[in-house]
Write an enzyme that holds these catalytic residues in place. Structure first.
Site, PDB file in Angstrom:
ATOM      1  N   GLU A  12       4.011   5.976  -0.002  1.00  0.00           N
ATOM      2  CA  GLU A  12       3.440   4.640  -0.172  1.00  0.00           C
ATOM      3  C   GLU A  12       3.540   4.147  -1.607  1.00  0.00           C
ATOM      4  O   GLU A  12       3.399   2.947  -1.860  1.00  0.00           O
ATOM      5  CB  GLU A  12       1.977   4.654   0.272  1.00  0.00           C
ATOM      6  CG  GLU A  12       1.806   4.927   1.760  1.00  0.00           C
ATOM      7  CD  GLU A  12       0.352   5.122   2.167  1.00  0.00           C
ATOM      8  OE1 GLU A  12       0.039   4.899   3.349  1.00  0.00           O
ATOM      9  OE2 GLU A  12      -0.471   5.498   1.302  1.00  0.00           O
ATOM     10  N   ASP A 193       2.453   3.704  13.487  1.00  0.00           N
ATOM     11  CA  ASP A 193       2.268   4.242  14.842  1.00  0.00           C
ATOM     12  C   ASP A 193       1.276   3.352  15.577  1.00  0.00           C
ATOM     13  O   ASP A 193       0.722   2.412  15.005  1.00  0.00           O
ATOM     14  CB  ASP A 193       1.764   5.687  14.782  1.00  0.00           C
ATOM     15  CG  ASP A 193       0.464   5.814  14.000  1.00  0.00           C
ATOM     16  OD1 ASP A 193      -0.603   5.570  14.599  1.00  0.00           O
ATOM     17  OD2 ASP A 193       0.507   6.128  12.793  1.00  0.00           O
TER      18      ASP A 193
END
Length: 225
Positions: A12, A193
């Site tokens: 990230e 997800d």
């Protein structure tokens, strides 16, 4: 201006460190760079609420940041978005704090933390620049807990109880600290997800791709502040 970026995972923060030519700040896990004439402090906070809160406070205390952006990935809990789509935080709360109204009765007298309107607007503009006919984004509730959600029954509960658009493990803690310090913030989450029984497999495959999409939005915000 001074901008603080909070990321939980290496994937990230990688794009930020590269794009902003970031170097070690001298403080553990914090890197300094430049973007659009602004000083940017990128913090690898680690996973979970305590890490997120402690490192948000570090950015505020050590560097006096004017804005905080929490950029990363999340599990999608709304029906109209999917993997690699983006949720921009409108507001955030905890889904594992029981009873949550304790935060309303005692300091900080709020269990829901509202993101900054200017940062939300810039994030929306950034999302319109993403050239992918299969890409969608929305603004809504982000829920946070010390739990990797991989259960469709939990997803249904988060939708019903909080109208949650996505679930993750840091955002509300970042928001909580920013509200206490009166520092404007926004949380940008790209879906890795669907927080269901296939979440583990999807996360491993899609986290880096989703994180890059979130970093694009976050960088756009900084360039246009």
């Amino acid at each position: 201006m001074k901008i603080g970026i909070i990321a939980a995972l290496d994937c990230e923060m990688t794009e930020f460190c590269h794009d902003f030519s970031a170097v070690e700040s001298g403080y553990f896990g914090i890197y300094e760079g430049k973007c659009g004439g602004h000083d940017v402090y990128i913090c690898l906070a680690g996973v979970g609420k305590v890490n997120a809160a402690a490192n948000t406070q570090r950015l505020i205390d050590l560097f006096g940041v004017d804005y905080v952006i929490n950029s990363g990935v999340a599990g999608c809990t709304c029906k109209h978005l999917g993997v690699c789509d983006i949720v921009i935080s409108d507001k955030l709360t905890y889904h594992d704090f029981t009873p949550i109204d304790v935060l309303d009765k005692y300091a900080p007298y709020s269990s829901v933390f509202k993101a900054d309107d200017k940062l939300i607007s810039l994030a929306k503009e950034a999302c319109t620049k993403i050239e992918d006919e299969n890409f969608f984004f929305d603004t809504g509730m982000v829920v946070t807990g010390d739990q990797f959600v991989d259960d469709s029954r939990v997803v249904a509960r988060l939708r019903d109880d909080y109208n949650a658009y996505c679930t993750e493990m840091e955002g509300a803690a970042v928001a909580h600290v920013c509200v206490l310090n009166k520092v404007p913030f926004v949380v940008i989450r790209a879906m890795s997800d669907n927080a269901d029984e296939q979440a583990d497999m999807s996360f491993e495959e899609m986290a880096s791709i989703a994180a890059k999409r979130a970093s694009f939005v976050s960088t756009f915000i900084i360039l246009n502040l």
